[in-house]
Design a protein around this motif. Sequence first.
Motif, mmCIF file in Angstrom:
data_model
loop_
_atom_site.group_PDB
_atom_site.id
_atom_site.type_symbol
_atom_site.label_atom_id
_atom_site.label_comp_id
_atom_site.label_asym_id
_atom_site.label_seq_id
_atom_site.Cartn_x
_atom_site.Cartn_y
_atom_site.Cartn_z
ATOM 1 N N ARG A 32 1.063 -1.438 0.203
ATOM 2 C CA ARG A 32 0.124 -0.320 0.298
ATOM 3 C C ARG A 32 0.854 1.550 0.097
ATOM 4 N NH1 ARG A 32 -4.273 -0.610 4.788
ATOM 5 N NH2 ARG A 32 -5.072 1.710 3.052
ATOM 6 N N PRO A 34 -0.186 5.714 0.166
ATOM 7 C CA PRO A 34 0.563 6.470 -0.812
ATOM 8 C C PRO A 34 2.058 6.334 -0.585
ATOM 9 C CG PRO A 34 -0.135 7.996 0.886
ATOM 10 C CD PRO A 34 -0.034 6.381 1.048
ATOM 11 N N PRO A 46 3.061 10.383 -7.765
ATOM 12 C CA PRO A 46 2.030 9.212 -6.922
ATOM 13 C C PRO A 46 3.013 7.955 -8.199
ATOM 14 C CG PRO A 46 0.660 10.919 -7.792
ATOM 15 C CD PRO A 46 1.810 11.350 -8.706
ATOM 16 N N GLU A 48 2.089 4.429 -8.529
ATOM 17 C CA GLU A 48 0.683 3.114 -7.884
ATOM 18 C C GLU A 48 1.210 1.647 -7.290
ATOM 19 O OE1 GLU A 48 -1.772 3.508 -11.832
ATOM 20 O OE2 GLU A 48 0.451 4.319 -12.684
ATOM 21 N N GLU A 50 -0.236 0.423 -5.368
ATOM 22 C CA GLU A 50 -1.521 -0.923 -4.988
ATOM 23 C C GLU A 50 -1.231 -1.969 -6.374
ATOM 24 O OE1 GLU A 50 -1.550 2.070 -3.871
ATOM 25 O OE2 GLU A 50 -2.094 1.871 -1.614
ATOM 26 N N ARG A 51 -1.494 -1.105 -7.891
ATOM 27 C CA ARG A 51 -1.831 -1.301 -8.806
ATOM 28 C C ARG A 51 -0.524 -2.883 -9.047
ATOM 29 N NH1 ARG A 51 -0.040 -0.474 -13.835
ATOM 30 N NH2 ARG A 51 0.930 1.520 -13.598
ATOM 31 N N TRP A 52 0.668 -2.048 -8.809
ATOM 32 C CA TRP A 52 1.992 -2.788 -8.992
ATOM 33 C C TRP A 52 2.516 -4.287 -8.013
ATOM 34 C CZ3 TRP A 52 5.796 1.792 -8.577
ATOM 35 C CH2 TRP A 52 5.726 2.858 -9.315
ATOM 36 N N ASP A 134 5.595 0.793 -16.006
ATOM 37 C CA ASP A 134 4.905 1.772 -15.087
ATOM 38 C C ASP A 134 6.355 2.637 -15.104
ATOM 39 O OD1 ASP A 134 3.382 -0.452 -14.747
ATOM 40 O OD2 ASP A 134 5.057 -1.757 -13.552
ATOM 41 N N ARG A 222 -3.120 4.193 -20.716
ATOM 42 C CA ARG A 222 -1.697 3.923 -20.217
ATOM 43 C C ARG A 222 -1.574 3.793 -21.941
ATOM 44 N NH1 ARG A 222 -0.800 -0.888 -16.858
ATOM 45 N NH2 ARG A 222 1.789 -0.680 -17.492
ATOM 46 N N VAL A 271 0.235 11.159 -12.641
ATOM 47 C CA VAL A 271 0.497 9.488 -12.727
ATOM 48 C C VAL A 271 1.442 8.824 -13.592
ATOM 49 C CG1 VAL A 271 -0.586 7.080 -12.416
ATOM 50 C CG2 VAL A 271 -1.414 9.155 -11.200
ATOM 51 N N SER A 273 3.399 5.606 -14.828
ATOM 52 C CA SER A 273 2.766 4.521 -15.176
ATOM 53 C C SER A 273 3.986 3.119 -14.545
ATOM 54 C CB SER A 273 1.871 3.442 -15.953
ATOM 55 O OG SER A 273 1.383 4.877 -16.057
#
Length: 289
Positions: A32, A34, A46, A48, A50-52, A134, A222, A271, A273
Amino acid sequence: MSTAHGTTTPPGVPGPRPWSADPYSDALVTGRGPLFLRRTDGWLLPLEVERWCARADAVDLTVLGRCEGTVLDVGCGPGRLVAELAARGRPALGIDVSEAAVAHTARLGGQALRRSVFEPLPGEGRWDTALLLDGNVGIGGDPAALLRRMAQLLTPGGLLIVETLADVDVDERVSVHIVRVTDPRSTAGPAFPWARLGTPALLRHAARAGWCREGQWSAGGRSFVALRNRDGRDGPDDRYDRADRDDRDDRDDRNSRSTSSAAEPPNSTAVISSQRARKPSPESPLANR
């Protein structure tokens, strides 16, 4: 997502490992945020987390579906892509400078090494596909050097899939720290160089480094570019000297005029990625890991 070396360490020489800083390692352990990259002007990007740390999503799967043969995931982070490829029986290896990221990848069932992309790697010149997703095209803060390094790692005619900033023409070099700004007890990691590229900038750098555009697409907000390696080997030094001069000239030209990124407010946020399946042969990069 990962990076390669510190602010003053040249490519090929191990230096500080900013993604091993406590804020990043702690975030991977908990899965998690931030978490942010903070520019020197206070602008926050930011990450990411959580997505990773989740499983590969539908957009990731569209990328993995384009991969050919053996796959090298550069800056693999917690390993969702390597693990997904392994689950499909695809030979894949992740590299990352974060010990926590490599450990997380192993727990998911993927293979990963704690290594910078600019350090010696297994299977150099024999990988069929490499991934820079990312935001990892920013590794080292020098896209031209990174693209040349990727050409050394891939087989002749190899495939490189790069994620870029969506719908913007940005070509920016920055110095950043990893921070968890919501935790007043958190300390920032060491400063390190980073780059942010939109698709047009990536294509300019790629053309100079001898890459051909194979495809370009967007999904789930993306953006991606597939590049084909023309020869897969390091060319004559004078070719890269010319490319470096061109890159410096391009930077000087950009510095002489205002750009879209220069107009962004310092405290805004943005953001970034973080098919041919074959079994590893004795000549496979994974066979000599």
